[in-house]
Scaffold this active site. Sequence first.
Site, mmCIF file in Angstrom:
data_model
loop_
_atom_site.group_PDB
_atom_site.id
_atom_site.type_symbol
_atom_site.label_atom_id
_atom_site.label_comp_id
_atom_site.label_asym_id
_atom_site.label_seq_id
_atom_site.Cartn_x
_atom_site.Cartn_y
_atom_site.Cartn_z
ATOM 1 C CG ASP A 59 33.806 85.637 43.194
ATOM 2 O OD1 ASP A 59 33.234 85.600 44.483
ATOM 3 O OD2 ASP A 59 33.601 86.638 42.532
ATOM 4 N N GLY A 60 31.913 82.963 43.230
ATOM 5 C CA GLY A 60 30.725 82.705 42.727
ATOM 6 C C GLY A 60 29.784 83.749 42.388
ATOM 7 C CD GLU B 15 30.800 83.616 46.650
ATOM 8 O OE1 GLU B 15 32.100 83.064 46.743
ATOM 9 O OE2 GLU B 15 30.690 84.760 46.395
ATOM 10 C CG ASP C 215 33.951 87.308 47.079
ATOM 11 O OD1 ASP C 215 33.419 86.433 47.098
ATOM 12 O OD2 ASP C 215 34.036 88.240 46.101
ATOM 13 C CG HIS D 239 33.562 93.425 43.390
ATOM 14 N ND1 HIS D 239 33.675 92.696 42.145
ATOM 15 C CD2 HIS D 239 32.592 92.921 43.874
ATOM 16 C CE1 HIS D 239 32.696 91.783 41.914
ATOM 17 N NE2 HIS D 239 32.068 91.905 42.970
ATOM 18 C CG ASP E 159 33.897 89.222 39.832
ATOM 19 O OD1 ASP E 159 32.686 88.860 40.606
ATOM 20 O OD2 ASP E 159 33.854 89.917 39.019
#
Length: 246
Positions: free
Chosen positions: A90-91, A128, A150, A205, A215
Amino acid sequence: MAAKKKYYAIIRGKVPGIYTEWFGPHGAEVQVKGFIGAVYKSFPTEPEAIQWLKVGGAKGKSTKGKAAVVPETILPDRSPFPDQVVVYTDGSSLGNPGPGGWGMVRLNAHDREERSGGYQLTTNNRMELLACIEGVKDLPDDTSVLLYSDSQYVVNGVTKGWAVNWRSRGWMRNRTERAENVDLWDQLLDEIERMDVQFKWVRGHDGNPGNERCDQLATEAAACPDLPKDPGYGNGKKLDQQAMFD
């Protein structure tokens, strides 16, 4: 992208109730990990979590009328597949552009590894991409990898062949527009071409423990003081194409 606050309602667990964190000694994970028959669900607001607790998850419905499926998967300590490495990435950027961070969790047959880092000025899409690069860059050639992200920008860029086409055209998206984040796309393509990497998109999320952990790592990294400069961003003079993909 800053992490959205979530509420974890536990009906059956070590200590039932509502928790505002998943990880950590006071988080929801420790209340359900190893508890046989644990029943719990994540919600975007506290009233929804409270209502679900009051009705005890009756008829398997949340307050939004969606099936309260469960229990959610707990992030394991090793890959569930003996011959495949599982990577979550995740970024995050606090503003776009702004301070940014990346996080990755990698599961192999023996253990779980976590890494994170960030830059003082960058974009969400760059973080990301960097998370994916960091997730695979030191794996041996021919490794089988299942990578979760994501970011539709990243997943579509790989699985739909966009990035490969951009590179074949000298990093031009079309006749007049140059692709963004060329330095990172080039690195990522070089890495995944030497191994078998399967990209899977996961909704951010949404209660996925691997994504939630990444995250957390990314947002914490973005908030660190004295972050270095992103050498490929160009001092924030260019914005990437996030709005087209996210």
